[in-house]
Design an enzyme around this catalytic site. Structure first.
Site: not given
Ligand code: TEU
Length: 545
Positions: A32, A34, A36, A40, A109, A210, A267, A332-333
């Site tokens: 970060d 700035n 906030d 960024d 992305d 995505d 993905e 990140h998921d």
């Molecule tokens: O992820 C696809 C997705 O199906 C996941 O979000 C999944 O449902 C979730 O991880 C269950 O734990 C992509 C992106 O990576 C995610 O961050 C988004 O939320 C999603 O698409 C919608 O754009």
């Protein structure tokens, strides 16, 4: 040829997206600038030297376009913009320039299965049944006050939302604030491709697409059959993985091939345990669809050598002849691999074995920010959560925020990420686990990753050689040969807290070139040797191969 010449040639023979290492940044949580509380683009620029020293070749940025942030950027309201929370277009151009100067590529992305409900396209589509953009989204009449079919959203409940004003339902595979676009509409398709051309023109090197396997939906909107698997109420037969998606990818590949050296990684979202055959389908022949596709088998695996081996082996076998694999432990998921592979005092040891695995497989490795210092999932309370999934399913599922906490730069307040309160609290272990501490310790995880990445660059067998598994997860060991012309490497990984032994009768002189336990340059005369608990060792054959 002298060393510089040889090195230059080595570099030229390398294709960045095949032989390099890619690093995923979740921009809200990187740095970060700035104060906030949200990371960024200028913050990323300030950390480019860090990334350069780490040795990575490209950065994938989770979405930075304008978004109302219902799904934290995965709901885009303007593809050609930068959300002010992350900076400006000027900042982005600056990032591109600074990254390129350091030999780092930038991957954006692209979220193109859906837009935000506030995207002007959707506002127009929703305004009237006669709108020229009506068919840019998927609208259907109801049946006796019910949606047209039983399709369910990935985030729970029906995938259809009633729109009072025009008296129809629209489809949303995720939140109702993320309406699915209609890729069957030629106009929509052209519009999407022109958004892609916009970024290519700006000099972006590639895209992460995505949920690219959900783009096309069944023409007849047939009901999905029920599923009897855990965590899945229906088989997504008609709303995902439709064959016409491949036509879009072939078109996209032609577009990208028209530019110099650009790539697309998709993905391919599948439910546990992953589906390598399906993920590989999106590589087409290996030359005509995606350059790379994520397979989630490994990201769904826990710490078990057989299961990890099988996930990798099945993925390798699924790859078409001319295709190229990629591997990923965290994103990140999903829960961070440090946590998924089990906590406790051995967690860092397992993370090192996993790092050697990731960096020595045939295929492009993706590192999720913080993995290189051993960041783990954070314990968050209900009040801390932002992710709509966490809010909805608490306390059964905390959602995805635990894997999205700020990068731990130092032991200072807020882990040196921001001078102000960060959007998510920093993980509780930041005083020990942070970049500053790692930089000072020659044996740290960060220095371990760095030397692995540099070794990978140096050894052609490691970045582009063949992969021949010899020990397939039996008795907690994975062992494989990587070979390129003139180089042969053996990788031995002990997944167990107990000493083990590799038994392979391959005579010759082998030299240790990397190890968690052994001295460098130690010589072995055979591939039968003892392994310490959680040992990961890389040997190079010397003399006649
Ligand atoms: O992820 C696809 C997705 O199906 C996941 O979000 C999944 O449902 C979730 O991880 C269950 O734990 C992509 C992106 O990576 C995610 O961050 C988004 O939320 C999603 O698409 C919608 O754009």
């Amino acid at each position: 040829m002298n060393d510089t010449g040889r090195f230059r040639m080595m570099k030229e023979n390398r294709i960045w997206w095949k032989h390099g290492v890619i690093y995923q940044i979740y921009p809200r949580s990187f740095y970060d600038s700035n104060d906030d509380g949200v990371g960024d683009i200028p913050g990323i620029i300030m950390k480019l030297d860090y990334l350069h020293d780490l040795g990575i070749d490209a950065v994938w940025l989770s979405p930075i376009n304008c978004s109302p942030m219902y799904d934290f950027g995965y709901d885009i309201s303007d593809y050609r913009s930068i959300d002010p929370i992350f900076g400006s277009m000027k900042d982005f151009d600056h990032l591109l320039k600074e990254a390129h100067q350091r030999g780092i590529k930038i991957i954006l992305d692209l979220v193109m299965n859906h837009t935000s409900h506030l995207h002007p396209w959707f506002l127009a589509s929703r305004s009237s049944r006669r709108s020229p953009k009506r068919d840019w989204y998927i609208w259907r009449d109801g049946k006796k006050g019910m949606p047209t079919n039983n399709w369910m959203s990935a985030f729970g409940g029906s995938a259809w939302e009633w729109d009072e004003m025009t008296g129809q339902y629209y489809l949303h595979s995720f939140l109702k604030e993320q309406p699915d676009v209609n890729w069957r509409s030629i106009k929509l398709r052209e519009a999407m491709f022109s958004e892609i051309r916009f970024w290519l023109g700006r000099g972006v090197d590639g895209f992460r697409l995505d949920v690219v396997n959900w783009f096309i939906k069944d023409k007849h909107f047939r009901n999905n059959p029920p599923s009897f698997r855990p965590h899945q109420l229906q088989k997504h037969r008609y709303d995902r993985n439709r064959s016409e998606t491949h036509d879009i990818l072939r078109e996209l590949r032609i577009l990208l091939d028209g530019y110099d050296d650009r790539m697309a990684v998709g993905e391919i979202f599948t439910m546990p345990p992953g589906d390598p055959e399906l993920s590989a389908l999106y590589l087409g022949s290996g030359m005509d669809e995606l350059h790379l596709a994520f397979d989630f088998s490994l990201i769904y695996r826990f710490w078990n050598s057989r299961q990890v081996f099988n996930a990798i082996n099945n993925w390798m076998h699924a790859i078409p002849m001319e295709g190229w694999p990629c591997h990923v432990l965290s994103n990140h998921d999903q829960p961070r691999s440090m946590s998924r592979f089990g906590g406790g005092i051995d967690a860092m040891k397992r993370a090192r074995v996993a790092a050697v695995l990731l960096m020595t497989l045939r295929g492009t490795p993706f590192i999720y920010y913080g993995e290189e210092i051993g960041m783990k999932n954070s314990r968050l309370t209900r009040q801390d959560l932002h992710d709509p999934l966490g809010k909805k399913y608490w306390p059964f599922f905390k959602g995805r925020d635990p894997a999205r906490t700020p990068m731990q730069w130092s032991g200072d307040k807020n882990a040196g990420f921001s001078k102000n309160r960060s959007w998510l609290p920093v993980c509780e272990d930041y005083r020990e686990v942070n970049v500053e501490n790692n930089l000072h310790d020659p044996y740290s995880m960060l220095n371990f990753y760095r030397s692995l990445i540099h070794l990978r660059k140096e050894k052609s067998a490691m970045h582009s050689g063949t992969w021949e598994p010899l020990v397939k997860g039996r008795d907690s060991i994975i062992g494989y040969i990587r070979e390129s012309s003139g180089q042969k490497i053996f990788v031995a990984l002990n997944f167990s807290p107990k000493p083990k032994k590799v038994h392979i009768h391959e005579r010759g002189q082998w030299k240790v070139i990397f190890s968690t336990h052994r001295f460098l340059r130690e010589h072995l005369t055979d591939l039968s040797f003892p392994l310490s608990p959680y040992e990961a060792t890389i040997l190079e054959k010397i003399g006649n191969l």
